[in-house]
Design a protein around this motif. Sequence first.
Motif, PDB file in Angstrom:
ATOM      1  N   GLY A 342       0.773  -1.304   0.050  1.00 50.77           N
ATOM      2  CA  GLY A 342       0.055   0.025  -0.011  1.00 50.77           C
ATOM      3  C   GLY A 342       0.711   1.406   0.180  1.00 50.77           C
ATOM      4  O   GLY A 342       0.280   2.204   0.292  1.00 50.77           O
ATOM      5  N   ALA A 343       1.935   1.255  -0.204  1.00 51.64           N
ATOM      6  CA  ALA A 343       2.697   2.551  -0.388  1.00 51.64           C
ATOM      7  C   ALA A 343       3.072   3.264  -1.601  1.00 51.64           C
ATOM      8  O   ALA A 343       2.700   2.401  -2.854  1.00 51.64           O
ATOM      9  CB  ALA A 343       4.308   2.229   0.237  1.00 51.64           C
ATOM     10  N   GLU A 344       3.064   4.455  -1.796  1.00 52.34           N
ATOM     11  CA  GLU A 344       3.435   5.041  -2.941  1.00 52.34           C
ATOM     12  C   GLU A 344       4.947   5.197  -3.334  1.00 52.34           C
ATOM     13  O   GLU A 344       5.544   5.604  -2.230  1.00 52.34           O
ATOM     14  CB  GLU A 344       2.833   6.570  -3.023  1.00 52.34           C
ATOM     15  N   VAL A 345       5.506   4.895  -4.493  1.00 46.56           N
ATOM     16  CA  VAL A 345       6.798   4.526  -4.558  1.00 46.56           C
ATOM     17  C   VAL A 345       7.358   5.866  -5.832  1.00 46.56           C
ATOM     18  O   VAL A 345       6.508   5.822  -6.817  1.00 46.56           O
ATOM     19  CB  VAL A 345       7.343   3.384  -4.899  1.00 46.56           C
ATOM     20  N   SER A 346       8.474   6.225  -5.784  1.00 46.01           N
ATOM     21  CA  SER A 346       8.942   7.054  -6.873  1.00 46.01           C
ATOM     22  C   SER A 346      10.591   7.205  -6.751  1.00 46.01           C
ATOM     23  O   SER A 346      11.066   6.575  -5.801  1.00 46.01           O
ATOM     24  CB  SER A 346       8.648   8.433  -6.903  1.00 46.01           C
ATOM     25  N   TRP A 347      11.088   7.644  -7.919  1.00 48.45           N
ATOM     26  CA  TRP A 347      12.582   7.630  -7.870  1.00 48.45           C
ATOM     27  C   TRP A 347      13.056   8.832  -8.647  1.00 48.45           C
ATOM     28  O   TRP A 347      12.028   9.679  -8.950  1.00 48.45           O
ATOM     29  CB  TRP A 347      13.130   6.384  -8.514  1.00 48.45           C
ATOM     30  N   ASP A 348      14.035   8.937  -8.952  1.00 46.49           N
ATOM     31  CA  ASP A 348      14.671  10.278  -9.697  1.00 46.49           C
ATOM     32  C   ASP A 348      14.187  10.073 -11.267  1.00 46.49           C
ATOM     33  O   ASP A 348      14.677   9.234 -11.931  1.00 46.49           O
ATOM     34  CB  ASP A 348      16.324  10.454  -9.732  1.00 46.49           C
ATOM     35  N   LYS A 349      13.501  11.483 -11.373  1.00 45.63           N
ATOM     36  CA  LYS A 349      13.122  11.438 -12.959  1.00 45.63           C
ATOM     37  C   LYS A 349      14.360  11.563 -13.867  1.00 45.63           C
ATOM     38  O   LYS A 349      13.967  10.842 -15.345  1.00 45.63           O
ATOM     39  CB  LYS A 349      12.342  12.707 -13.092  1.00 45.63           C
ATOM     40  N   LEU A 350      15.231  12.157 -13.700  1.00 43.76           N
ATOM     41  CA  LEU A 350      16.103  12.013 -14.727  1.00 43.76           C
ATOM     42  C   LEU A 350      17.006  10.970 -15.018  1.00 43.76           C
ATOM     43  O   LEU A 350      17.395  10.758 -16.149  1.00 43.76           O
ATOM     44  CB  LEU A 350      17.487  13.273 -14.243  1.00 43.76           C
ATOM     45  N   SER A 351      16.983   9.920 -13.892  1.00 34.41           N
ATOM     46  CA  SER A 351      17.900   8.600 -13.980  1.00 34.41           C
ATOM     47  C   SER A 351      16.886   7.697 -14.697  1.00 34.41           C
ATOM     48  O   SER A 351      17.673   6.918 -15.806  1.00 34.41           O
ATOM     49  CB  SER A 351      18.407   8.208 -12.775  1.00 34.41           C
ATOM     50  N   PHE A 352      15.646   7.531 -14.265  1.00 31.66           N
ATOM     51  CA  PHE A 352      14.856   6.337 -14.870  1.00 31.66           C
ATOM     52  C   PHE A 352      13.607   6.864 -15.049  1.00 31.66           C
ATOM     53  O   PHE A 352      13.110   8.007 -14.734  1.00 31.66           O
ATOM     54  CB  PHE A 352      14.689   5.277 -13.802  1.00 31.66           C
ATOM     55  N   VAL A 353      12.886   5.922 -15.986  1.00 33.80           N
ATOM     56  CA  VAL A 353      11.681   6.596 -16.607  1.00 33.80           C
ATOM     57  C   VAL A 353      10.510   6.098 -15.464  1.00 33.80           C
ATOM     58  O   VAL A 353      10.543   4.990 -14.756  1.00 33.80           O
ATOM     59  CB  VAL A 353      11.353   5.706 -17.988  1.00 33.80           C
ATOM     60  N   GLY A 354       9.449   6.748 -15.424  1.00 35.01           N
ATOM     61  CA  GLY A 354       8.337   6.146 -14.540  1.00 35.01           C
ATOM     62  C   GLY A 354       8.187   6.872 -13.342  1.00 35.01           C
ATOM     63  O   GLY A 354       7.271   6.115 -12.397  1.00 35.01           O
ATOM     64  N   ALA A 355       8.729   7.978 -12.874  1.00 39.45           N
ATOM     65  CA  ALA A 355       8.643   8.455 -11.474  1.00 39.45           C
ATOM     66  C   ALA A 355       7.369   9.387 -11.463  1.00 39.45           C
ATOM     67  O   ALA A 355       7.059  10.137 -12.482  1.00 39.45           O
ATOM     68  CB  ALA A 355      10.010   9.357 -11.315  1.00 39.45           C
ATOM     69  N   THR A 356       6.625   9.167 -10.203  1.00 33.71           N
ATOM     70  CA  THR A 356       5.479  10.056  -9.946  1.00 33.71           C
ATOM     71  C   THR A 356       5.782  11.379  -9.245  1.00 33.71           C
ATOM     72  O   THR A 356       4.973  12.010  -9.501  1.00 33.71           O
ATOM     73  CB  THR A 356       4.587   8.901  -9.371  1.00 33.71           C
ATOM     74  N   PHE A 357       6.731  11.133  -8.380  1.00 31.03           N
ATOM     75  CA  PHE A 357       6.989  12.359  -7.839  1.00 31.03           C
ATOM     76  C   PHE A 357       8.515  12.686  -7.527  1.00 31.03           C
ATOM     77  O   PHE A 357       9.129  11.695  -7.619  1.00 31.03           O
ATOM     78  CB  PHE A 357       6.302  12.664  -6.269  1.00 31.03           C
ATOM     79  N   GLY A 358       9.169  13.941  -7.255  1.00 31.31           N
ATOM     80  CA  GLY A 358      10.582  14.175  -7.344  1.00 31.31           C
ATOM     81  C   GLY A 358      10.787  13.964  -5.695  1.00 31.31           C
ATOM     82  O   GLY A 358      10.116  13.942  -4.900  1.00 31.31           O
ATOM     83  N   GLU A 359      12.176  14.422  -5.489  1.00 30.93           N
ATOM     84  CA  GLU A 359      12.939  14.330  -4.180  1.00 30.93           C
ATOM     85  C   GLU A 359      12.494  15.427  -3.449  1.00 30.93           C
ATOM     86  O   GLU A 359      12.667  15.247  -2.175  1.00 30.93           O
ATOM     87  CB  GLU A 359      14.517  14.111  -4.589  1.00 30.93           C
ATOM     88  N   ASP A 360      12.119  16.597  -4.088  1.00 32.01           N
ATOM     89  CA  ASP A 360      11.924  17.696  -3.162  1.00 32.01           C
ATOM     90  C   ASP A 360      10.537  17.798  -2.720  1.00 32.01           C
ATOM     91  O   ASP A 360      10.060  18.756  -2.239  1.00 32.01           O
ATOM     92  CB  ASP A 360      12.136  19.067  -4.184  1.00 32.01           C
ATOM     93  N   ASP A 361       9.604  16.643  -2.966  1.00 30.34           N
ATOM     94  CA  ASP A 361       8.182  16.492  -2.442  1.00 30.34           C
ATOM     95  C   ASP A 361       8.400  16.328  -1.148  1.00 30.34           C
ATOM     96  O   ASP A 361       8.784  15.619  -0.426  1.00 30.34           O
ATOM     97  CB  ASP A 361       7.555  15.372  -3.100  1.00 30.34           C
ATOM     98  N   GLU A 362       7.795  17.476  -0.291  1.00 26.46           N
ATOM     99  CA  GLU A 362       8.001  17.563   1.292  1.00 26.46           C
ATOM    100  C   GLU A 362       6.843  16.539   1.990  1.00 26.46           C
ATOM    101  O   GLU A 362       7.174  16.215   3.032  1.00 26.46           O
ATOM    102  CB  GLU A 362       7.473  18.698   1.676  1.00 26.46           C
ATOM    103  N   SER A 363       5.841  15.890   1.166  1.00 23.96           N
ATOM    104  CA  SER A 363       4.950  15.030   1.714  1.00 23.96           C
ATOM    105  C   SER A 363       5.704  13.421   1.698  1.00 23.96           C
ATOM    106  O   SER A 363       5.007  12.569   2.347  1.00 23.96           O
ATOM    107  CB  SER A 363       3.903  14.639   1.090  1.00 23.96           C
ATOM    108  N   ILE A 364       6.970  13.285   1.304  1.00 23.49           N
ATOM    109  CA  ILE A 364       7.645  12.154   1.337  1.00 23.49           C
ATOM    110  C   ILE A 364       8.021  11.421   2.793  1.00 23.49           C
ATOM    111  O   ILE A 364       8.502  12.468   3.318  1.00 23.49           O
ATOM    112  CB  ILE A 364       8.962  12.191   0.609  1.00 23.49           C
ATOM    113  N   THR A 365       7.563  10.490   3.423  1.00 24.14           N
ATOM    114  CA  THR A 365       7.714   9.918   4.541  1.00 24.14           C
ATOM    115  C   THR A 365       9.249   9.499   4.823  1.00 24.14           C
ATOM    116  O   THR A 365       9.782   9.325   6.005  1.00 24.14           O
ATOM    117  CB  THR A 365       6.734   8.832   5.189  1.00 24.14           C
ATOM    118  N   HIS A 366       9.540   8.517   3.783  1.00 20.98           N
ATOM    119  CA  HIS A 366      10.765   7.801   3.963  1.00 20.98           C
ATOM    120  C   HIS A 366      11.567   7.518   2.685  1.00 20.98           C
ATOM    121  O   HIS A 366      10.990   8.045   1.736  1.00 20.98           O
ATOM    122  CB  HIS A 366      10.575   6.274   4.299  1.00 20.98           C
ATOM    123  N   GLN A 367      12.892   7.878   2.847  1.00 17.65           N
ATOM    124  CA  GLN A 367      13.794   7.846   1.695  1.00 17.65           C
ATOM    125  C   GLN A 367      14.790   6.574   1.839  1.00 17.65           C
ATOM    126  O   GLN A 367      15.494   6.656   3.017  1.00 17.65           O
ATOM    127  CB  GLN A 367      14.497   9.148   1.489  1.00 17.65           C
TER     128      GLN A 367
END
Length: 599
Positions: A342-367
Amino acid sequence: MVVIGKKKYEAGEATQFMTRKQALKKLQLSLNEFKRLCILKGIYPREPRNRKRAQKGDTRIKLLYAKKDIQFLLHEPIIWKLRDYKVFARKVTKAKSMRDFKTMKRMLKNHPTIKLDHIVKERYPTFIDALKDLDDCLSLCFLFSTFPSMEHIPRDQSILCRRLTVEFMHAVIASKALRKVFVSIKGYYFQAEIKGQTITWIVPHHFGFEPQKKNEVDFKLMSTFVEFYIIMLGFVNFRLFHSLNLVYPPKFNNASIIEKSLVDEQAFVSERVSALNVPLIKSLQNEVEEEELELDSFGSDESMREKIEEVSKLKNLFKGLKVFLNREVPREPLVFVLRCFGAEVSWDKLSFVGATFGEDDESITHQIVDRPSVDKKYISRYYVQPQWVFDSINARELLPTHKYLLGAVLPPHLSPFKEERQGEQYMPPEEKLMDLLAEEKKDEKETESRNDDDDDDEDEDEDEDDDDDDDDDEDNDTIEEVEKTVEKQEIEEEQEDVDVADPKEKERLKKKKEMKVKSGEVIKEDPYEKKRLERQEYRLREKLVPNKHRKVYKAMMKSREDKAKAIWLLRKKRRINDKEKQSQKREKTVADKRKKKLV
C-alpha cells in the motif's frame, strides 16, 4: 495332461517397464524430440523395485520408463507435428540446394507450429492444480526474463517472460497477496498466498550476464521447460486478472517492454520497473467492503478471526507512506514489495523512466538510501537502508528506524521461512530471541484475555457467594467432628499400651505400630549410571534392526551426525566472529581514549 506355464520374464515387472531405446523405436522419434516430448507431457524415468527383473536379467543400469506412459504418448498429436516439421525441414533444405528461393520463402512463412494449450489443460484440470505447481514455473520465467539474446534461447521467449512476470507481479500487487520476503546471495525469495495456496519463487539479482560454457548448463533443455511454462503462466495470469475484475492483457503506458528494437538491458529493466508503478487496482471502497465481509463471515471462530485481522493489517502495512528510492538502491524488488503493502513509490526522474513525484516533495515520509551519507537532507522524512522494508514485512509491523539509519550497523536479516524440525538445524541467537519475544507477546495477549474473562466472571460470582457461605459452615462442622474422633482413638490406644501386662499382647501392639504407614525417603539417582543404562538399551535396540534395513539405518545415522557436525561448525564460526568483533571494539575504545588524552 501337460500344463504349459508362462516363460521367464513374460509377466510381472519385466512387462511393466521399457528402456529408452525401445521407447524411441516404438514412437519413431529422435532422442532430442523424445526428451522434448517427455518434458512437455511431464513423463519421467521410473525406478523399479527389482532392476534385474525389470531389465529381463540385465544387471546394467538403464533408463526405464513405464510402459503405460509410452503407450499414452502414442496418441499425442504433437508427435504428428514433429513429423511434419521433419518433412518441412527436408523440403526447405531441398529448395535451398536447388536455389528455388521463392518456394523456400513461401514454405518458411507457412512453417508448422506446435500448440501446447491442450497439454496445459490436460496436466492441470483445475486452477488450484496449476497454482500448486507454480513455484518452478515462476522461478524459471524470472530467470529467463534477465537473459540477453543468446544462441540457444530465442529472443521472443525472454521478451515474453518479461511480459508475463510483470503481469503476475501486477496481479500480486492488486490482490495484496505477498506474505514473506527474504534477501539472499542467490536472489530475492518471495512468498505469496493466492486462493489458499502458498507460492514461493526466487528472483535473481540484476548483475551483468556472464556467458556459461555449453557443458555446464544445457540452455536448450531449460528453454524447452520455459516453452511449456510460458503457456501455463499465461493461463494463470488470465484467471488471476479476471478474478480481480481487471482486463487481460493489461495495457501499460510504456509499450516498449515488448519492442524488439530495444536492445539495451538496462533500458529493459527500467521499463519493466516503471510498468510496476502503474496502478491497475480497483477503488479503495470495494477493498474495504470485501475485508469487512471476510471478517463478518468468521465471526464465531476466534482463531480464524484473529488470523484474518492479522493478514488485513499486513496488507496495509505501508499504507499512507510515500517512499523515495535513491539511484543506488535495487528498484524492482523494492517497488514490488512496497506497492504490495500500500505504499506510494518514486525515484529520480532524470535517471529512470516512470517516476511519479520528485525528491523535493515535502510529503515524502521515507527515503531509502544505501550509502553512508547524503548531501542534502530533509527534516520531514526518515533516511533508512533497504533492509528496513524487508524486516518490517517479516516482523508484520513497522520496525523502529533508529537501527536502520544511514551508516548504522544493520541487525542480522533473518529468514522467515522456518522449517518444522528446528532441532536438526542451526538457529542463530538473534532468531531464538525473536521467537522468545513472539512467545512473550502471545502470553501477554492470553493473560489480557483471561483477565477480561475473570472480570466478567467476578460480577457473576458475587451473587453466588451468599449461598456458598452456608455450605462452608456445614463443611467446617463435619471436619471438626472427624478431628475429635481421631483424637479419641489415639488416647484410647495410649491407655491400652499402659494397661496391658500380657507380653504376647505387647508384641502384637508393637507389630501393629510397625505396620503403620510412614513417610518415604527420597532416593537419589546417579546421573552417570542412568546415562550408562540408556546407552546400553540403545545398543540393544540397534541390534534388533534387521539386516535388510541395516544399510538404510546406517545412512540415516550418518546424515544425523553430519547435520550435528554442520551445526557445531556454524556455532564455532559464530563464536570466532563474535570474539573478533569484541576485540575490534576494545581496540577502537582504547584508540579513542588515547586520542582524548592527546587532545
